[in-house]
Structures are given as structure tokens and as C-alpha cells.
Write a protein that holds these residues in place. Structure first.
Motif, PDB file in Angstrom:
ATOM      1  N   LEU A  42      -5.755  -6.984   3.016  1.00  0.00           N
ATOM      2  CA  LEU A  42      -5.214  -5.882   2.218  1.00  0.00           C
ATOM      3  C   LEU A  42      -5.979  -4.578   2.397  1.00  0.00           C
ATOM      4  O   LEU A  42      -5.386  -3.492   2.366  1.00  0.00           O
ATOM      5  CB  LEU A  42      -5.209  -6.271   0.732  1.00  0.00           C
ATOM      6  CG  LEU A  42      -4.607  -5.292  -0.257  1.00  0.00           C
ATOM      7  CD1 LEU A  42      -3.136  -5.014   0.074  1.00  0.00           C
ATOM      8  CD2 LEU A  42      -4.722  -5.823  -1.688  1.00  0.00           C
ATOM      9  N   GLY A  43      -7.297  -4.660   2.589  1.00  0.00           N
ATOM     10  CA  GLY A  43      -8.139  -3.469   2.604  1.00  0.00           C
ATOM     11  C   GLY A  43      -7.715  -2.383   3.575  1.00  0.00           C
ATOM     12  O   GLY A  43      -7.583  -1.210   3.182  1.00  0.00           O
TER      13      GLY A  43
ATOM     14  N   LEU B 113      -4.673  -0.438   2.348  1.00  0.00           N
ATOM     15  CA  LEU B 113      -4.969   0.447   1.224  1.00  0.00           C
ATOM     16  C   LEU B 113      -5.708   1.699   1.688  1.00  0.00           C
ATOM     17  O   LEU B 113      -5.354   2.821   1.318  1.00  0.00           O
ATOM     18  CB  LEU B 113      -5.808  -0.298   0.181  1.00  0.00           C
ATOM     19  CG  LEU B 113      -5.139  -1.455  -0.556  1.00  0.00           C
ATOM     20  CD1 LEU B 113      -6.149  -2.122  -1.481  1.00  0.00           C
ATOM     21  CD2 LEU B 113      -3.925  -0.983  -1.341  1.00  0.00           C
ATOM     22  N   ARG B 114      -6.744   1.510   2.500  1.00  0.00           N
ATOM     23  CA  ARG B 114      -7.524   2.657   2.954  1.00  0.00           C
ATOM     24  C   ARG B 114      -6.686   3.626   3.768  1.00  0.00           C
ATOM     25  O   ARG B 114      -6.877   4.844   3.691  1.00  0.00           O
ATOM     26  CB  ARG B 114      -8.738   2.170   3.751  1.00  0.00           C
ATOM     27  CG  ARG B 114      -9.825   1.550   2.859  1.00  0.00           C
ATOM     28  CD  ARG B 114     -11.086   1.237   3.641  1.00  0.00           C
ATOM     29  NE  ARG B 114     -10.930   0.057   4.461  1.00  0.00           N
ATOM     30  CZ  ARG B 114     -11.189  -1.182   4.053  1.00  0.00           C
ATOM     31  NH1 ARG B 114     -11.637  -1.404   2.818  1.00  0.00           N
ATOM     32  NH2 ARG B 114     -11.027  -2.210   4.869  1.00  0.00           N
TER      33      ARG B 114
ATOM     34  N   ALA C 196       0.830  -1.203   0.000  1.00  0.00           N
ATOM     35  CA  ALA C 196       0.000   0.000   0.000  1.00  0.00           C
ATOM     36  C   ALA C 196       0.866   1.255   0.000  1.00  0.00           C
ATOM     37  O   ALA C 196       0.571   2.227  -0.713  1.00  0.00           O
ATOM     38  CB  ALA C 196      -0.928  -0.005   1.209  1.00  0.00           C
TER      39      ALA C 196
ATOM     40  N   PRO D 134      -9.960   0.441  -2.401  1.00  0.00           N
ATOM     41  CA  PRO D 134     -10.113  -0.989  -2.665  1.00  0.00           C
ATOM     42  C   PRO D 134     -11.373  -1.178  -3.527  1.00  0.00           C
ATOM     43  O   PRO D 134     -12.483  -0.943  -3.068  1.00  0.00           O
ATOM     44  CB  PRO D 134     -10.307  -1.612  -1.270  1.00  0.00           C
ATOM     45  CG  PRO D 134     -10.106  -0.493  -0.290  1.00  0.00           C
ATOM     46  CD  PRO D 134     -10.379   0.769  -1.031  1.00  0.00           C
TER      47      PRO D 134
ATOM     48  N   CYS E 141      -8.077  -6.498  -6.362  1.00  0.00           N
ATOM     49  CA  CYS E 141      -7.444  -7.786  -6.104  1.00  0.00           C
ATOM     50  C   CYS E 141      -8.484  -8.865  -6.342  1.00  0.00           C
ATOM     51  O   CYS E 141      -9.460  -8.983  -5.590  1.00  0.00           O
ATOM     52  CB  CYS E 141      -6.896  -7.856  -4.677  1.00  0.00           C
ATOM     53  SG  CYS E 141      -5.944  -9.359  -4.382  1.00  0.00           S
TER      54      CYS E 141
ATOM     55  N   SER F 139     -15.684  -0.879   0.282  1.00  0.00           N
ATOM     56  CA  SER F 139     -15.320  -0.665  -1.117  1.00  0.00           C
ATOM     57  C   SER F 139     -15.383   0.815  -1.449  1.00  0.00           C
ATOM     58  O   SER F 139     -16.169   1.568  -0.868  1.00  0.00           O
ATOM     59  CB  SER F 139     -16.277  -1.443  -2.021  1.00  0.00           C
ATOM     60  OG  SER F 139     -15.949  -1.267  -3.380  1.00  0.00           O
TER      61      SER F 139
ATOM     62  N   ASP G  53     -11.145  -9.129   3.868  1.00  0.00           N
ATOM     63  CA  ASP G  53     -10.707  -7.750   3.648  1.00  0.00           C
ATOM     64  C   ASP G  53      -9.460  -7.390   4.457  1.00  0.00           C
ATOM     65  O   ASP G  53      -8.618  -6.620   3.987  1.00  0.00           O
ATOM     66  CB  ASP G  53     -11.845  -6.788   4.009  1.00  0.00           C
ATOM     67  CG  ASP G  53     -11.445  -5.331   3.870  1.00  0.00           C
ATOM     68  OD1 ASP G  53     -11.305  -4.860   2.719  1.00  0.00           O
ATOM     69  OD2 ASP G  53     -11.251  -4.664   4.905  1.00  0.00           O
TER      70      ASP G  53
ATOM     71  N   ARG H  18     -14.011  -3.328  -5.489  1.00  0.00           N
ATOM     72  CA  ARG H  18     -14.530  -4.680  -5.388  1.00  0.00           C
ATOM     73  C   ARG H  18     -15.239  -5.107  -6.670  1.00  0.00           C
ATOM     74  O   ARG H  18     -15.688  -4.283  -7.473  1.00  0.00           O
ATOM     75  CB  ARG H  18     -15.509  -4.781  -4.216  1.00  0.00           C
ATOM     76  CG  ARG H  18     -14.840  -4.552  -2.853  1.00  0.00           C
ATOM     77  CD  ARG H  18     -14.457  -5.859  -2.187  1.00  0.00           C
ATOM     78  NE  ARG H  18     -13.736  -5.624  -0.932  1.00  0.00           N
ATOM     79  CZ  ARG H  18     -14.308  -5.266   0.205  1.00  0.00           C
ATOM     80  NH1 ARG H  18     -15.614  -5.090   0.254  1.00  0.00           N
ATOM     81  NH2 ARG H  18     -13.590  -5.099   1.284  1.00  0.00           N
TER      82      ARG H  18
END
Length: 262
Positions: A133-134, A137-138, A109, A144, A122, A164, A130, A146
Motif C-alpha cells: 500500500l505504501g 499512498l506516497r 490511494a 502512510p 493500516c 512513514s 510496505d 505507522r
């Protein structure tokens, strides 16, 4: 949601989202051709040894890229150079979990953020996982993005939407990327159902190959994703691909951008 992605879906017309595989051909020149042709959002595919969601065109592009030695570091550098050349065009990385999390989601990220990436798709991390990785990223302001499919029912859709951002990618066929395309009526029904459940833009992909198909979808969707048809041009034309990519992208963009006027 990144400002660049938000702006791409707020231009007063549907957005054209164009996909190419990183490291397949002259990636920089090919991406520049997509932008010159009028693409609103760029998806850059991260080559992987087992691209289970992809048909033969993108599978072969993955093989060509990996054979050249393309690695995650190379892809991030391509992204960084793209951001220097195109400061306002959203860039989304699309791929599979292994290259994204093998060094830790926080590393990926952070590196994607530094490269100017706006969103990540992904394919093989479901919403139920989630945490893989989620959150990373956030935390870096990366969307992210979806996937929803024809089998995403009303019970599961809220889970797909939770966390998402950017846009919702509707995979219009229950299968792999390539030449198969869903019936227009089923796409219209699905988009209406999805838009009733979320304020996110809904972009439709898988099997979209021609301006006529793209224009028809754009009349009901917020965006149209084209991938395999562009990847095939890279395979067919090699170093001469940019000219052909620009031409096809321009015709797709014209159809998508004018769809609501028809």
C-alpha cells in the motif's frame, strides 16, 4: 507529509487527534462536533468485520456501521463531504488492509486523494510489507502513518520509520483499544526514545479517556489520540451525540493545548 498534517503539529501546542467510526451514528454531525470542540486531527475509522486491534467499544461501532450497509464508497464520500466543510482540518483514514487493497492499492490511494484524505493508518500491514500500500499512498501525497508499540525495539524501529510520514502513532499498551492505559512513566520513556530516533511528531493513543490523562501525556508527546471514549458517546446518545462529543472534545482540547504551560 501533507501540509494540513504538518500544520496541525506546528501550532505551538500538542495536537488533539480524535477518532470516530465511519457510519456509526450521524457521522457528518459527529465529525463536525469534534472540530467544533477543538480537535486538531480527525481519524475516521473504516469499519471491518474483524477489527483485531480494537476493544469492545470500537468493535461494536464496527458492527453497528456494517449493519447499516456502510461500504468503502460511503466512507470516501463522508471524507469528501468533510473536506468541503473543513478545508484545513487534517483527515486520516484508519482501518485494515482488506477494504483498502481489495480493488488495488492504486485505486484506493487515488480515491482517498480525490476525497481529500491526508493520511492512512493500516493496522495490519506491517512495515515489512510496505509494497502492499505504501508506494501507492506516497505517489498521491498521502501520508502512510505507522504504529510503534512497547515491543518495537531499537532493531526494528528504523524499519517502522522508513517510509512513514505525517506522524508516528505510539500505541501505549500491548493490547487492544479501550480502558487499559499505560503508566505515565512508561509513556514518557517511550516518547523520549522515539523522538530521539525521528523528527516525525509522536502521538500517543490507546486507553486515553480523560482530560487529565490527555494533559499528562501532552506534556511529553506531540499529540494525544482519543477514540474509545468518543465512540462510547455515540453508542450511548445516538442522535444527541454531537452535543456530548463537542463537550468532551473541548475539555480534552483544553487540557492538551495547555499542557506545556503547566
Amino acid at each position: 507529509m501533507s501540509e494540513r498534517l504538518a500544520s496541525a503539529f506546528a501550532k505551538g501546542h500538542p495536537a488533539l487527534v480524535c477518532f470516530l467510526t465511519a457510519g456509526d451514528g450521524d457521522t457528518a454531525a459527529n465529525l463536525d462536533a469534534l472540530v467544533a470542540g477543538g480537535a486538531d486531527v480527525i481519524e475516521l475509522g473504516m469499519p471491518f468485520t474483524d477489527p483485531m486491534a480494537d476493544g469492545s467499544a470500537i468493535q461494536n461501532a464496527n458492527i453497528r456501521s456494517l449493519a447499516k450497509g456502510t461500504r468503502t464508497a460511503n466512507i470516501l464520500e463522508m471524507a469528501a463531504q468533510f473536506r468541503i466543510r473543513h478545508s484545513e482540518v487534517p483527515l486520516v483514514l484508519m482501518g485494515y488492509a482488506n477494504p483498502m487493497i481489495r480493488r488495488g492499492p492504486e485505486w484506493f490511494a487515488s480515491a482517498a486523494h480525490e476525497a481529500g484524505v491526508d493520511g492512512v493508518i493500516c493496522v495490519d500491514i506491517p512495515p515489512e510489507e510496505d509494497e502492499a500500500l505504501g508506494p501507492a499512498l506516497r505517489a498521491k501525497g498521502i501520508a502512510p502513518i505507522r504504529l510503534a508499540t512497547p515491543t518495537t525495539d531499537a532493531k526494528r524501529l528504523p524499519r517502522v520509520l522508513e517510509g512513514s510520514s505525517g506522524f508516528l502513532y505510539y500505541v501505549s499498551v500491548a493490547g487492544i483499544t479501550g480502558k487499559q492505559q499505560a503508566a505515565q512513566a512508561s509513556i514518557e520513556d517511550a516518547v523520549a526514545r522515539l523522538k530521539s530516533a525521528t523528527d516525525l511528531p509522536v502521538a500517543v493513543g490507546f486507553g486515553v479517556r480523560t482530560p487529565e490523562q490527555a494533559g499528562a501525556i501532552a506534556r511529553v508527546a506531540d499529540g494525544v489520540v482519543v477514540g474509545s471514549a468518543l465512540v462510547e458517546l455515540v453508542a450511548e446518545h445516538g442522535e444527541a451525540a454531537p452535543e456530548h462529543l463537542r463537550t468532551l472534545t473541548a475539555s480534552l482540547a483544553q487540557a492538551v493545548h495547555a499542557a506545556r504551560k503547566v
